[in-house]
Design an enzyme around this catalytic site. Structure first.
Site, PDB file in Angstrom:
ATOM      1  N   SER A  61      20.623  16.196  28.113  1.00 15.63           N
ATOM      2  CA  SER A  61      19.269  16.110  28.662  1.00 15.63           C
ATOM      3  C   SER A  61      18.928  14.763  29.287  1.00 15.63           C
ATOM      4  O   SER A  61      17.877  14.638  29.924  1.00 15.63           O
ATOM      5  CB  SER A  61      18.238  16.447  27.577  1.00 15.63           C
ATOM      6  OG  SER A  61      18.153  17.842  27.406  1.00 15.63           O
ATOM      7  N   LYS A  64      17.750  14.462  32.868  1.00 17.38           N
ATOM      8  CA  LYS A  64      16.353  14.561  33.301  1.00 17.38           C
ATOM      9  C   LYS A  64      15.765  13.217  33.720  1.00 17.38           C
ATOM     10  O   LYS A  64      14.712  13.167  34.364  1.00 17.38           O
ATOM     11  CB  LYS A  64      15.521  15.197  32.191  1.00 17.38           C
ATOM     12  CG  LYS A  64      15.900  16.660  31.955  1.00 17.38           C
ATOM     13  CD  LYS A  64      15.346  17.187  30.643  1.00 17.38           C
ATOM     14  CE  LYS A  64      15.877  18.613  30.416  1.00 17.38           C
ATOM     15  NZ  LYS A  64      15.838  18.998  29.012  1.00 17.38           N
ATOM     16  N   SER A 121      11.491  17.788  26.472  1.00 19.45           N
ATOM     17  CA  SER A 121      12.783  18.139  27.059  1.00 19.45           C
ATOM     18  C   SER A 121      12.809  19.546  27.646  1.00 19.45           C
ATOM     19  O   SER A 121      13.791  20.274  27.512  1.00 19.45           O
ATOM     20  CB  SER A 121      13.901  17.991  26.012  1.00 19.45           C
ATOM     21  OG  SER A 121      15.161  17.919  26.630  1.00 19.45           O
TER      22      SER A 121
END
Length: 268
Positions: A61, A64, A121
């Protein structure tokens, strides 16, 4: 001047110290269980410590960070408001993993999508932003790769905007530090990732209150300097960029390591 960085994982500590002008560029007298790591000066980019910093690993993640940075840069380029309402595309509904539970056709602000992506997230939020900003998800991914090249990344390739596993989706600790340094120079980005919580304007949804899943934001003094973490089941492992007093520490466990799981369970 003595600067200490302490990264606390569940039952595991990763520390780095700099005394005066002493700089570590190879392994000091402590063990770092992460497969790849780097510590850099956030202002100058000077490397203070590194371990396999150019070895490819899966970013999970932390992808991102680039998605948010690119979104903000495009908005700033065209003087487009952050609070503008946009319509969620069909591709963003039902995306696997952590979610804002977006619905196709829902109207929500880009700001809410950014907070949802960086605090909880939201994988669906990343997909929505990629379609909205890039026109199509694929075009946005191409933009991500071009931006990584422009920043100076040499070991990074993105295939999606949220970090879901793909063998061809990878980065290095050095590149992740480079991306993070660039992102932290953006005041809006640094404000978003430091937030403890956020209330989204979603009248038709029960999921409006986003609480930052990075617990150190609330548990430790200076926790708001904690940037972002990514975790996915093997082979991504745990990825952790940390910003503290203009110093940045990035490390990636390319495989699951006992004690490396976050206390609140698996993150996607």
């Amino acid at each position: 001047i003595i600067m200490t960085l302490a990264v606390v994982l569940t039952g595991m500590y990763i520390c780095a110290q700099r005394h005066g002008d002493v700089m570590w560029t190879s392994a000091p007298d402590f063990a770092i269980s992460a497969g790849q790591a780097i510590l850099v000066d956030g202002d100058t980019g000077r490397v203070l410590y590194e371990k396999a910093a150019d070895q490819r690993a899966y970013p999970a993640s932390t992808t991102k960070i680039m998605t948010a940075l690119l979104t903000l840069e495009i908005l700033e380029k065209y003087d487009s408001p952050l609070d503008q309402k946009v319509e969620i595309p069909a591709e963003a509904e039902g995306v696997e993993g952590s979610s804002l539970y977006l619905k196709a056709g829902e109207k929500i602000s880009i700001e809410d999508l950014l907070y949802g992506m960086m605090l909880v997230s939201g994988n669906d939020s990343a997909v929505a932003l990629s379609c909205i900003i890039g026109g199509t998800q694929q075009h946005f991914i191409e933009m991500m790769n071009r931006r990584a090249d422009a920043i100076g990344c040499t070991g990074t390739h993105f295939t999606n905007p949220n970090g879901l596993f793909d063998e061809d989706h990878y980065t290095t600790a050095r590149d992740l530090a480079n991306i993070t340094r660039t992102a932290m120079k953006n005041k809006t980005f640094s404000r978003i990732v430091a937030a403890k919580e956020w209330n989204a304007d979603r009248p038709g949804s029960t999921y409006r209150h986003f609480v930052n899943k990075n617990k150190t934001v609330r548990q430790f003094d200076g926790g708001q300097d904690r940037l972002y973490q990514g975790f996915r089941a093997n082979p991504c492992g745990f990825c952790y960029p940390r910003w503290k007093e203009r110093h940045l520490c990035c490390h990636e466990c390319s495989q699951l390591v006992p004690g490396c799981l976050p206390a609140d369970g698996i993150r996607f």
